[in-house]
Design an enzyme around this catalytic site. Structure first.
Site, PDB file in Angstrom:
ATOM      1  N   SER A 195      29.410 -16.521  78.491  1.00 32.95           N
ATOM      2  CA  SER A 195      29.253 -16.664  77.038  1.00 32.95           C
ATOM      3  C   SER A 195      28.687 -18.054  76.767  1.00 32.95           C
ATOM      4  CB  SER A 195      30.580 -16.467  76.331  1.00 32.95           C
ATOM      5  OG  SER A 195      31.484 -17.442  76.766  1.00 32.95           O
ATOM      6  N   GLU A 237      17.069 -16.736  68.488  1.00 33.17           N
ATOM      7  CA  GLU A 237      17.370 -15.340  68.187  1.00 33.17           C
ATOM      8  C   GLU A 237      18.617 -15.237  67.318  1.00 33.17           C
ATOM      9  OE1 GLU A 237      18.112 -13.326  71.892  1.00 33.17           O
ATOM     10  OE2 GLU A 237      16.821 -14.692  73.007  1.00 33.17           O
ATOM     11  N   GLU A 254      23.398  -6.329  73.073  1.00 37.32           N
ATOM     12  CA  GLU A 254      24.567  -6.212  72.209  1.00 37.32           C
ATOM     13  C   GLU A 254      24.601  -4.846  71.526  1.00 37.32           C
ATOM     14  OE1 GLU A 254      26.060  -9.381  72.002  1.00 37.32           O
ATOM     15  OE2 GLU A 254      27.335  -9.349  70.225  1.00 37.32           O
ATOM     16  N   TYR A 262      20.688  -3.758  70.860  1.00 36.07           N
ATOM     17  CA  TYR A 262      19.579  -4.707  70.940  1.00 36.07           C
ATOM     18  C   TYR A 262      19.617  -5.380  72.308  1.00 36.07           C
ATOM     19  CZ  TYR A 262      18.383  -4.613  65.975  1.00 36.07           C
ATOM     20  OH  TYR A 262      17.962  -4.248  64.726  1.00 36.07           O
ATOM     21  N   CYS A 308      55.268 -30.241  31.604  1.00 34.04           N
ATOM     22  CA  CYS A 308      55.699 -31.460  30.936  1.00 34.04           C
ATOM     23  C   CYS A 308      55.776 -31.133  29.448  1.00 34.04           C
ATOM     24  CB  CYS A 308      54.687 -32.575  31.198  1.00 34.04           C
ATOM     25  SG  CYS A 308      54.900 -33.986  30.103  1.00 34.04           S
ATOM     26  N   LYS A 352      26.346 -21.697  65.274  1.00 36.83           N
ATOM     27  CA  LYS A 352      27.064 -20.826  64.337  1.00 36.83           C
ATOM     28  C   LYS A 352      26.821 -21.223  62.875  1.00 36.83           C
ATOM     29  CE  LYS A 352      29.830 -18.322  67.197  1.00 36.83           C
ATOM     30  NZ  LYS A 352      31.283 -18.341  67.148  1.00 36.83           N
ATOM     31  N   LYS A 404      22.237 -14.363  66.425  1.00 37.52           N
ATOM     32  CA  LYS A 404      23.430 -14.166  67.235  1.00 37.52           C
ATOM     33  C   LYS A 404      24.195 -12.983  66.658  1.00 37.52           C
ATOM     34  CE  LYS A 404      27.315 -16.135  69.517  1.00 37.52           C
ATOM     35  NZ  LYS A 404      28.054 -14.880  69.310  1.00 37.52           N
ATOM     36  N   ARG A 458      31.602  -6.578  78.963  1.00 40.60           N
ATOM     37  CA  ARG A 458      31.702  -7.877  79.606  1.00 40.60           C
ATOM     38  C   ARG A 458      33.044  -8.056  80.327  1.00 40.60           C
ATOM     39  NH1 ARG A 458      29.689 -12.858  76.628  1.00 40.60           N
ATOM     40  NH2 ARG A 458      31.081 -12.274  74.948  1.00 40.60           N
ATOM     41  N   ASP A 510      38.094 -19.541  66.074  1.00 34.46           N
ATOM     42  CA  ASP A 510      37.084 -20.487  66.563  1.00 34.46           C
ATOM     43  C   ASP A 510      37.462 -21.911  66.200  1.00 34.46           C
ATOM     44  OD1 ASP A 510      35.461 -18.682  67.758  1.00 34.46           O
ATOM     45  OD2 ASP A 510      34.033 -18.508  66.101  1.00 34.46           O
ATOM     46  N   CYS A 549      53.879 -39.130  32.551  1.00 40.17           N
ATOM     47  CA  CYS A 549      54.616 -39.807  31.466  1.00 40.17           C
ATOM     48  C   CYS A 549      56.116 -39.897  31.754  1.00 40.17           C
ATOM     49  CB  CYS A 549      54.380 -39.085  30.147  1.00 40.17           C
ATOM     50  SG  CYS A 549      55.229 -37.494  30.070  1.00 40.17           S
ATOM     51  N   CYS A 552      51.923 -36.601  26.154  1.00 35.97           N
ATOM     52  CA  CYS A 552      51.681 -36.954  27.562  1.00 35.97           C
ATOM     53  C   CYS A 552      50.206 -37.309  27.739  1.00 35.97           C
ATOM     54  CB  CYS A 552      52.053 -35.779  28.461  1.00 35.97           C
ATOM     55  SG  CYS A 552      51.704 -36.099  30.200  1.00 35.97           S
ATOM     56  N   CYS A 574      57.711 -35.626  34.845  1.00 33.89           N
ATOM     57  CA  CYS A 574      56.252 -35.606  34.793  1.00 33.89           C
ATOM     58  C   CYS A 574      55.696 -36.829  35.525  1.00 33.89           C
ATOM     59  CB  CYS A 574      55.778 -35.607  33.340  1.00 33.89           C
ATOM     60  SG  CYS A 574      54.004 -35.857  33.191  1.00 33.89           S
ATOM     61  N   ASP A 634      26.812 -10.081  65.985  1.00 29.81           N
ATOM     62  CA  ASP A 634      28.262 -10.042  66.040  1.00 29.81           C
ATOM     63  C   ASP A 634      28.679  -8.641  66.464  1.00 29.81           C
ATOM     64  OD1 ASP A 634      30.774 -11.025  65.897  1.00 29.81           O
ATOM     65  OD2 ASP A 634      30.946 -10.911  63.717  1.00 29.81           O
ATOM     66  N   ASP A 675      37.991 -14.257  63.285  1.00 30.87           N
ATOM     67  CA  ASP A 675      37.318 -14.914  64.407  1.00 30.87           C
ATOM     68  C   ASP A 675      37.034 -16.372  64.094  1.00 30.87           C
ATOM     69  OD1 ASP A 675      35.159 -12.151  65.390  1.00 30.87           O
ATOM     70  OD2 ASP A 675      37.325 -12.407  65.350  1.00 30.87           O
TER      71      ASP A 675
END
Ligand code: ZN
Length: 679
Positions: free
Chosen positions: A83, A115, A176, A226, A426, A314, A117, A138, A38, A411, A431, A408, A119, A34
């Site tokens: 949303s 509050e 949710e 909730y 190398c 977020k 958020k 939804r 996003d 060198c 070097c 390299c 998921d 996600d």
């Protein structure tokens, strides 16, 4: 980016986002995290903000949710399930706040309700005459799916509202549906035991469970609901009151919500929440901040399809998309060549990342990575960010293939490939890339003296390809170090501070830091004093590194032999060092990175060399400190105690016991006038 390029990019982004959206919302398949999605959406959103004329009604930014599946009865939402717009940083939040201030009437009281958020899966519940009547998802925001039977299995959803007040015929509540982390683990253990594939995250399981055709399956998943919004007007004046009413009606509401007045308070809550996030029983992906006054919230209206008066703040994403600007090759302490992606800087997991190791050529091949590609970088847990995926559909055709160099880069020796065919190295034992001791010396005592930086961190930085030579230290950002295992936020702050505090350095220490053969601390001081007489100084005694380069290249052995105590070995070494192009390039880099050198005090006189002075009593013409300084500037020493080694005791008015002691020991006693004469 020109408008034409923006248009092209926008089209590519839309197609890519739509592909993932369909898979996720309609087919319940997660092809991309996600957060990475996003990140693409945010880029699209920002581009469209920049070129609003390029916004079309079918853009993913103009849409909410996904199409309902055929299997469920469709439900029209009387009040659309909208949303929220996202904020990803304090700056985004400030912008939002500024926009609000312009729209809020002067007398209005602006406070916010914060509050978690969640998921999970957003749900609408309709109660008819107090009885749970219709529950729906939804869907696309206007039309969702009837999942009433399944929702009835969730015990946190009341089947009948508590009759604590007179209720209208219809009451609509939103919230949710979640799955706890514990329950998620249990379900995945069961899946594993049955030899079935594991679920990606609790949210997928919650969504899948609610949209089960068989309510028995839903019931077995122990989902939680909730409530967070009350659509029907039951007299609440604030959003906070809505929560109280919801609780009163019999809903589970979150107890940790807070009403606040200022942005600072919001930032504090957000920071706190980010810290305890992993320990919460369920997944959250941010903080919802909503204008608390309901009337004010309504009057603010919507922007696009989201309410203006609320925002989803977020957490820093653990996966973001960015662009690989270049791939450079670092040579490590053992001579191994490591390709490193130079990234368009992006914040991931709370730190800004601008480079990421690609390990070896096989890894690049496996990723299918080209220079210029859009990639997903991920920072899972507290490990170093990695390029985990290339998004080849976003290519323009200008991307370039990367090849490991045949020589390299330090060198120029011809590189060799190890037996396995993966590791390129190398072979040159001399070097310069291998000389980590030079780096230890650079940061150490007498040189840059960067506190807390020693061989351990230097090795780590070299191994991670974060630095190639000492000048790279000055490019490091806190985020580069904070992501290394065992280096937290605090210690990375200290390291960056130690580096930056030492950007201004006395000339003698600067010369000493360069590892010029045979040049010790004392000789570095002598060399500095000699060279600075030939260099212009600014008012604050700063010397320019480019003058040093010029001056250094013209130095001769004969010239340097004039410096007292400088023999043929050291003069030769200094001349050679400044002739070497690698060294002058290094000096240029230091100058470019803001290192500045300060002239050192000129030689002190040797008049008092080997002499020790003790002062007793009050001096009339100078303070005790001035007298001490006068002695030190002439190469002498000052002691507090009289002993046989004391050369002179200077006696002022009302001398103390030191005077008697000097007499007893037979030390030479002089008056202030005599002392002044000596000066
Ligand atoms: Zn080399």
């Amino acid at each position: 980016m020109t408008k034409e390029e923006a248009k092209k990019r926008i089209e590519l982004l839309r197609r890519e986002i739509e592909k993932y959206r369909y898979a996720y919302h309609v087919l319940d398949q997660s092809l991309i995290s996600d957060e990475a999605l996003d990140s693409l959406k945010k880029e699209l959103f920002d581009l469209e903000q920049q070129y609003p004329e390029l916004i079309t009604p079918d853009s993913p930014t103009q849409r909410v949710g996904g199409k309902p599946l055929k299997f469920f009865k469709k439900v029209r939402h009387e009040v659309p399930m909208i949303s929220l717009n996202d904020a990803f940083s304090q700056d985004d939040m400030r912008d939002w706040y500024e926009r609000l201030l312009k729209l809020v009437p002067e007398k209005a009281r602006l406070d916010f309700y914060c509050e978690h958020k969640f998921d999970g899966l957003a749900i609408s519940l309709i109660y008819k005459n107090g009885i749970f009547n219709l529950g729906s998802t939804r869907g696309d925001g206007k039309i969702g799916e009837d999942v009433t039977q399944n929702l009835k299995t969730i015990e946190s959803i009341p089947l009948r509202l508590r009759e604590t007040r007179v209720l209208p015929e219809i009451v609509e509540v939103r919230g949710e549906v979640l799955l706890t982390k514990k329950e998620f683990e249990r379900i995945n253990r069961e899946q594993a035991a049955k030899g079935l594939s594991l679920y990606a995250n609790p949210r997928n399981v919650a969504a899948g469970s609610v949209r089960q055709l068989d309510p028995q399956v839903t019931a077995s998943r122990h989902l939680v609901f909730y409530a967070y919004d009350l659509i029907t007007d039951l007299g609440a004046k604030t959003h906070e009151e809505k929560h109280l009413i919801l609780k009163d009606l019999g809903f589970k509401t979150h107890t940790d919500n807070k009403r606040v007045k200022t942005l600072e308070e919001i930032f504090e809550i957000h920071d706190q929440l980010a810290k305890i996030r992993e320990r919460l029983p369920y997944e959250i992906d941010g903080l919802v901040v909503i204008v608390n006054d309901n009337k004010l919230f309504e009057s603010l209206g919507t922007v696009g399809k989201a309410p203006r008066g609320a925002i989803a703040y977020k957490f820093p994403p653990k996966e973001v998309t960015t662009i690989v600007k270049d791939i450079v090759v670092q040579v490590g302490r053992t001579g191994v060549l490591t390709p490193v992606a130079i990234l368009e800087p992006k914040e991931v997991g709370g730190v800004v990342v601008s480079r990421s190791t690609l390990h070896n050529k096989e890894e690049i091949k496996k990723l299918g990575l080209k220079i210029g590609d859009t990639v997903i970088i991920s920072r899972a847990g507290d490990v170093i960010p990695q390029v985990i995926k290339v998004l080849p559909h976003l290519r323009t055709g200008k991307e370039k293939e990367f090849k490991m160099p045949q020589f390299c880069p330090i060198c120029h020796a011809k590189t060799v490939v190890d037996k396995g065919g993966i590791i390129v190295r190398c072979p040159n034992k001399k070097c310069p890339a291998r000389f980590e001791e030079k780096l230890y010396h650079f940061v150490g005592k007498g040189a840059f003296e960067m506190k807390g930086i020693g061989p351990k961190i230097i090795n780590r930085l070299l191994d991670e390809g974060l630095i190639q030579d000492a000048s790279d230290l000055f490019d490091l950002k806190e985020g580069d170090i904070a992501v290394l295992e065992r280096y937290g936020e605090k210690s990375s702050q200290n390291i960056i501070k130690a580096i930056n505090d030492n950007k201004k350095i006395p000339f003698s220490r600067f010369l000493y830091s360069l590892s010029i053969p045979h040049l010790g601390e004392k000789n570095a001081l002598l060399l500095a004093r000699y060279l600075q007489t030939k260099m212009p100084q600014t008012q604050d005694a700063t010397l320019r590194i480019d003058y040093l380069i010029k001056l250094g290249s013209s130095l001769t052995v004969n010239e340097l032999a004039q410096i007292k105590d400088f023999g043929p070995v050291i003069t030769e070494a200094i001349v050679q060092w400044f002739q070497d192009k690698t060294n002058t390039e290094f000096l240029k880099k230091l100058a470019a990175k803001g290192v500045s050198i300060l002239a050192v005090p000129n030689e002190v006189s040797k008049q008092f060399q080997g002499l020790t002075f003790v002062f007793t009593g009050e001096l009339k013409t100078m303070t005790r400190d001035q007298a001490k300084e006068a002695v030190i500037n002439r190469g002498g020493e000052v002691s507090e105690n009289v002993s046989k080694k004391t050369s002179f005791v200077v006696v002022g008015e009302n001398p103390g016991s030191k005077y008697q002691k000097a007499q007893k020991l037979g030390v030479q006693i002089i008056s202030e006038t005599e002392f002044l004469k000596m000066l």
